[in-house]
Design a protein around this motif. Structure first.
Motif, PDB file in Angstrom:
ATOM      1  N   GLY A 134       0.802  -1.228  -0.012  1.00 12.95           N
ATOM      2  CA  GLY A 134      -0.087   0.115   0.005  1.00 12.95           C
ATOM      3  C   GLY A 134       0.824   1.270   0.087  1.00 12.95           C
ATOM      4  O   GLY A 134       0.625   1.913  -0.768  1.00 12.95           O
ATOM      5  N   PHE A 135       1.901   1.412   0.964  1.00 11.87           N
ATOM      6  CA  PHE A 135       2.648   2.295   0.925  1.00 11.87           C
ATOM      7  C   PHE A 135       3.448   2.556  -0.481  1.00 11.87           C
ATOM      8  O   PHE A 135       3.563   3.723  -0.721  1.00 11.87           O
ATOM      9  N   THR A 136       4.143   1.513  -0.930  1.00 12.82           N
ATOM     10  CA  THR A 136       4.521   1.507  -2.458  1.00 12.82           C
ATOM     11  C   THR A 136       3.732   2.264  -3.233  1.00 12.82           C
ATOM     12  O   THR A 136       4.038   3.105  -3.887  1.00 12.82           O
ATOM     13  N   ILE A 137       2.360   1.673  -3.384  1.00  9.97           N
ATOM     14  CA  ILE A 137       1.584   2.362  -4.483  1.00  9.97           C
ATOM     15  C   ILE A 137       1.149   3.930  -4.247  1.00  9.97           C
ATOM     16  O   ILE A 137       1.427   4.552  -5.310  1.00  9.97           O
ATOM     17  N   VAL A 138       1.063   4.079  -3.087  1.00 16.43           N
ATOM     18  CA  VAL A 138       0.779   5.480  -2.696  1.00 16.43           C
ATOM     19  C   VAL A 138       1.667   6.498  -2.937  1.00 16.43           C
ATOM     20  O   VAL A 138       1.735   7.644  -3.686  1.00 16.43           O
ATOM     21  N   ILE A 139       2.934   6.266  -2.235  1.00 21.22           N
ATOM     22  CA  ILE A 139       4.202   6.942  -2.238  1.00 21.22           C
ATOM     23  C   ILE A 139       4.711   7.072  -3.922  1.00 21.22           C
ATOM     24  O   ILE A 139       4.968   8.266  -4.219  1.00 21.22           O
ATOM     25  N   ALA A 140       4.785   6.007  -4.496  1.00 23.53           N
ATOM     26  CA  ALA A 140       5.582   6.007  -5.761  1.00 23.53           C
ATOM     27  C   ALA A 140       4.646   6.828  -6.520  1.00 23.53           C
ATOM     28  O   ALA A 140       5.078   7.316  -7.382  1.00 23.53           O
ATOM     29  N   GLY A 141       3.408   6.501  -6.706  1.00 24.10           N
ATOM     30  CA  GLY A 141       2.359   7.248  -7.597  1.00 24.10           C
ATOM     31  C   GLY A 141       2.410   8.667  -7.179  1.00 24.10           C
ATOM     32  O   GLY A 141       2.584   9.534  -8.321  1.00 24.10           O
ATOM     33  N   ALA A 142       2.440   9.042  -6.113  1.00 20.80           N
ATOM     34  CA  ALA A 142       2.735  10.454  -5.669  1.00 20.80           C
ATOM     35  C   ALA A 142       4.072  11.070  -6.102  1.00 20.80           C
ATOM     36  O   ALA A 142       3.879  12.241  -6.805  1.00 20.80           O
ATOM     37  N   ILE A 143       5.251  10.500  -6.218  1.00 19.98           N
ATOM     38  CA  ILE A 143       6.451  10.961  -6.534  1.00 19.98           C
ATOM     39  C   ILE A 143       6.386  11.070  -7.947  1.00 19.98           C
ATOM     40  O   ILE A 143       6.955  11.965  -8.655  1.00 19.98           O
ATOM     41  N   VAL A 144       6.038   9.941  -8.708  1.00 17.30           N
ATOM     42  CA  VAL A 144       5.975  10.047 -10.081  1.00 17.30           C
ATOM     43  C   VAL A 144       5.240  11.195 -10.652  1.00 17.30           C
ATOM     44  O   VAL A 144       5.196  11.881 -11.558  1.00 17.30           O
ATOM     45  N   GLY A 145       3.850  11.159 -10.177  1.00 15.31           N
ATOM     46  CA  GLY A 145       3.144  12.405 -10.395  1.00 15.31           C
ATOM     47  C   GLY A 145       3.783  13.688 -10.175  1.00 15.31           C
ATOM     48  O   GLY A 145       3.568  14.588 -11.264  1.00 15.31           O
ATOM     49  N   TRP A 146       4.316  13.810  -9.290  1.00 15.94           N
ATOM     50  CA  TRP A 146       4.966  15.020  -8.943  1.00 15.94           C
ATOM     51  C   TRP A 146       6.169  15.284 -10.044  1.00 15.94           C
ATOM     52  O   TRP A 146       6.476  16.678 -10.285  1.00 15.94           O
ATOM     53  N   ALA A 147       6.815  14.447 -10.102  1.00 20.48           N
ATOM     54  CA  ALA A 147       7.920  14.414 -11.430  1.00 20.48           C
ATOM     55  C   ALA A 147       7.519  14.896 -12.634  1.00 20.48           C
ATOM     56  O   ALA A 147       8.389  15.472 -13.368  1.00 20.48           O
ATOM     57  N   GLN A 148       6.147  14.228 -12.845  1.00 20.32           N
ATOM     58  CA  GLN A 148       5.771  14.474 -14.382  1.00 20.32           C
ATOM     59  C   GLN A 148       5.025  16.020 -14.641  1.00 20.32           C
ATOM     60  O   GLN A 148       4.466  16.262 -15.441  1.00 20.32           O
ATOM     61  N   ASP A 149       5.016  16.690 -13.273  1.00 18.20           N
ATOM     62  CA  ASP A 149       4.017  18.128 -13.383  1.00 18.20           C
ATOM     63  C   ASP A 149       4.878  18.868 -14.374  1.00 18.20           C
ATOM     64  O   ASP A 149       6.162  18.972 -14.295  1.00 18.20           O
ATOM     65  N   PRO A 150       3.941  19.666 -15.067  1.00 18.82           N
ATOM     66  CA  PRO A 150       4.724  20.478 -16.108  1.00 18.82           C
ATOM     67  C   PRO A 150       5.515  21.597 -15.275  1.00 18.82           C
ATOM     68  O   PRO A 150       6.418  22.109 -16.057  1.00 18.82           O
ATOM     69  N   SER A 151       5.480  22.087 -14.099  1.00 18.35           N
ATOM     70  CA  SER A 151       6.117  22.876 -13.416  1.00 18.35           C
ATOM     71  C   SER A 151       7.696  22.356 -13.062  1.00 18.35           C
ATOM     72  O   SER A 151       8.413  23.357 -12.655  1.00 18.35           O
ATOM     73  N   ARG A 152       7.736  21.056 -13.253  1.00 18.28           N
ATOM     74  CA  ARG A 152       9.001  20.609 -12.886  1.00 18.28           C
ATOM     75  C   ARG A 152      10.150  21.016 -13.725  1.00 18.28           C
ATOM     76  O   ARG A 152       9.861  21.351 -14.814  1.00 18.28           O
ATOM     77  N   ALA A 153      11.440  20.789 -13.266  1.00 14.93           N
ATOM     78  CA  ALA A 153      12.397  21.042 -14.296  1.00 14.93           C
ATOM     79  C   ALA A 153      12.515  20.115 -15.336  1.00 14.93           C
ATOM     80  O   ALA A 153      11.777  19.308 -15.444  1.00 14.93           O
ATOM     81  N   GLU A 154      13.062  20.636 -16.646  1.00 11.47           N
ATOM     82  CA  GLU A 154      13.031  19.727 -17.533  1.00 11.47           C
ATOM     83  C   GLU A 154      13.659  18.457 -17.879  1.00 11.47           C
ATOM     84  O   GLU A 154      13.067  17.511 -18.316  1.00 11.47           O
ATOM     85  N   TRP A 155      14.754  18.261 -16.946  1.00  7.57           N
ATOM     86  CA  TRP A 155      15.483  16.959 -16.828  1.00  7.57           C
ATOM     87  C   TRP A 155      14.756  16.025 -15.800  1.00  7.57           C
ATOM     88  O   TRP A 155      14.700  14.955 -16.412  1.00  7.57           O
ATOM     89  N   VAL A 156      13.859  16.699 -14.859  1.00  7.48           N
ATOM     90  CA  VAL A 156      13.191  15.825 -14.002  1.00  7.48           C
ATOM     91  C   VAL A 156      11.783  15.471 -14.919  1.00  7.48           C
ATOM     92  O   VAL A 156      11.674  14.087 -14.871  1.00  7.48           O
ATOM     93  N   LYS A 157      11.157  16.303 -15.764  1.00  6.20           N
ATOM     94  CA  LYS A 157      10.157  15.798 -16.499  1.00  6.20           C
ATOM     95  C   LYS A 157      10.501  14.812 -17.438  1.00  6.20           C
ATOM     96  O   LYS A 157       9.870  13.817 -17.742  1.00  6.20           O
ATOM     97  N   ALA A 158      11.741  15.192 -18.267  1.00  5.82           N
ATOM     98  CA  ALA A 158      12.283  13.962 -19.180  1.00  5.82           C
ATOM     99  C   ALA A 158      12.406  12.664 -18.579  1.00  5.82           C
ATOM    100  O   ALA A 158      12.002  11.687 -19.283  1.00  5.82           O
ATOM    101  N   PHE A 159      12.952  12.783 -17.642  1.00  7.80           N
ATOM    102  CA  PHE A 159      13.283  11.294 -16.978  1.00  7.80           C
ATOM    103  C   PHE A 159      12.005  10.709 -16.584  1.00  7.80           C
ATOM    104  O   PHE A 159      11.825   9.489 -16.650  1.00  7.80           O
ATOM    105  N   ALA A 160      10.944  11.411 -15.860  1.00  3.27           N
ATOM    106  CA  ALA A 160       9.725  10.812 -15.191  1.00  3.27           C
ATOM    107  C   ALA A 160       8.908  10.533 -16.471  1.00  3.27           C
ATOM    108  O   ALA A 160       7.978   9.316 -16.418  1.00  3.27           O
ATOM    109  N   ARG A 161       8.986  10.987 -17.654  1.00  2.00           N
ATOM    110  CA  ARG A 161       8.127  10.650 -18.724  1.00  2.00           C
ATOM    111  C   ARG A 161       8.673   9.796 -19.692  1.00  2.00           C
ATOM    112  O   ARG A 161       8.321   9.209 -20.696  1.00  2.00           O
ATOM    113  N   SER A 162      10.087   9.423 -19.431  1.00  2.00           N
ATOM    114  CA  SER A 162      10.662   8.493 -20.200  1.00  2.00           C
ATOM    115  C   SER A 162      10.087   7.160 -20.052  1.00  2.00           C
ATOM    116  O   SER A 162       9.497   6.518 -19.181  1.00  2.00           O
TER     117      SER A 162
END
Length: 262
Positions: A134-162
């Motif tokens: 449960g913690f893996t699903i919730v925390i990992a989903g939150a971090i991936v969603g945070w990293a894919q947010d358009p306001s993040r740095a370009e390299w963070v978004k590029a990595f999270a969306r790869s």
């Protein structure tokens, strides 16, 4: 003439030596047997358990009982080729899958698991594994969603969306929670604890990275595709409705019927 009863097998009084020998001793009940016996003697406790069971059933099987995604359908492709699809299962969220696996696999394992572990130990392993997933699903989903947010740095978004980015993030989170779970002393055997943590790691990692659950904006596409002949043999759930779906007239469609026939 009355028959005399043999009372020699049940002594009226026993000595201290007999007590030390175990004469007249009754085998003590286990913790769970004693607790279950106390519950069955209280109508209020039985009613409460039944109510909790109903809530738990719909919490686990609710997405299968009521869902606007069809249970199954046949999609007609180019040239008339037909392919069977399962939209409901393809759109279940990681949490939905985790609850189903825990209920169908985990709960029976508690009662009929290996005899080398007590029921209390199996329950402890199950609870820790469930929390880990449960913690893996919730925390990992939150971090991936945070990293894919358009306001993040370009390299963070590029990595999270790869392609490998989300899997890598989820893998790191899964490993951290697995290491923590392996240290919880549910049983004395370290091998059992590590094995349970690794199994829960694989479940949490796989569900977080591979499950569907993307919000479908237009549920009308199923109706439109069926009417146009793009799909056929559509089988709906018991209640073909989802919280995101607002058409109440779909509730009246019986399971197995097609919209075109209504």
């Amino acid at each position: 003439m009355t028959e005399s009863k043999d009372t020699t097998a049940i002594p009226v009084a026993i000595s201290g030596i007999d007590v030390m020998r175990g004469v007249g001793a009754v085998r003590a009940k286990g913790f769970w047997a004693d607790a279950w016996g106390r519950v069955l003697k209280r109508p209020g406790a039985i009613f409460g358990m039944c109510w909790i069971g109903v809530i738990a059933f719909f919490a686990v099987f609710g997405p299968i009982v009521a869902n606007a995604h069809p249970l199954t359908l046949v999609r007609v492709g180019a040239g008339g080729t037909a392919m069977r699809e399962w939209p409901l299962f393809a759109n279940l969220t990681p949490t939905d899958w985790a609850l189903l696996i825990g209920c169908i696999v985990g709960l029976p394992w508690i009662f009929i698991g290996p005899r080398s572990l007590t029921r209390a130990q199996r329950l402890g392993i199950f609870v820790v594994a469930a929390l880990q997933v449960g913690f893996t699903i919730v925390i990992a989903g939150a971090i991936v969603g945070w990293a894919q947010d358009p306001s993040r740095a370009e390299w963070v978004k590029a990595f999270a969306r790869s392609g490998a980015g989300p899997w890598t993030i989820i893998g790191v989170i899964s490993l951290l929670f697995a290491m923590a779970a392996a240290w919880i002393p549910t049983v004395d055997s370290r091998r059992v604890r590590v094995g349970a943590a690794v199994l829960a790691l694989l479940v949490g990692w796989g569900l977080s990275g591979a499950s569907g659950g993307a919000t479908l904006i237009n549920f009308e596409r199923y109706l439109e595709d069926e009417q146009s002949g793009a799909i056929r043999e559509v089988t709906w759930t018991l209640i073909p409705w989802s919280p995101q779906y607002s058409r109440s007239d779909m509730v009246a469609i019986a399971p197995g019927e097609r919209v075109a026939d209504v």
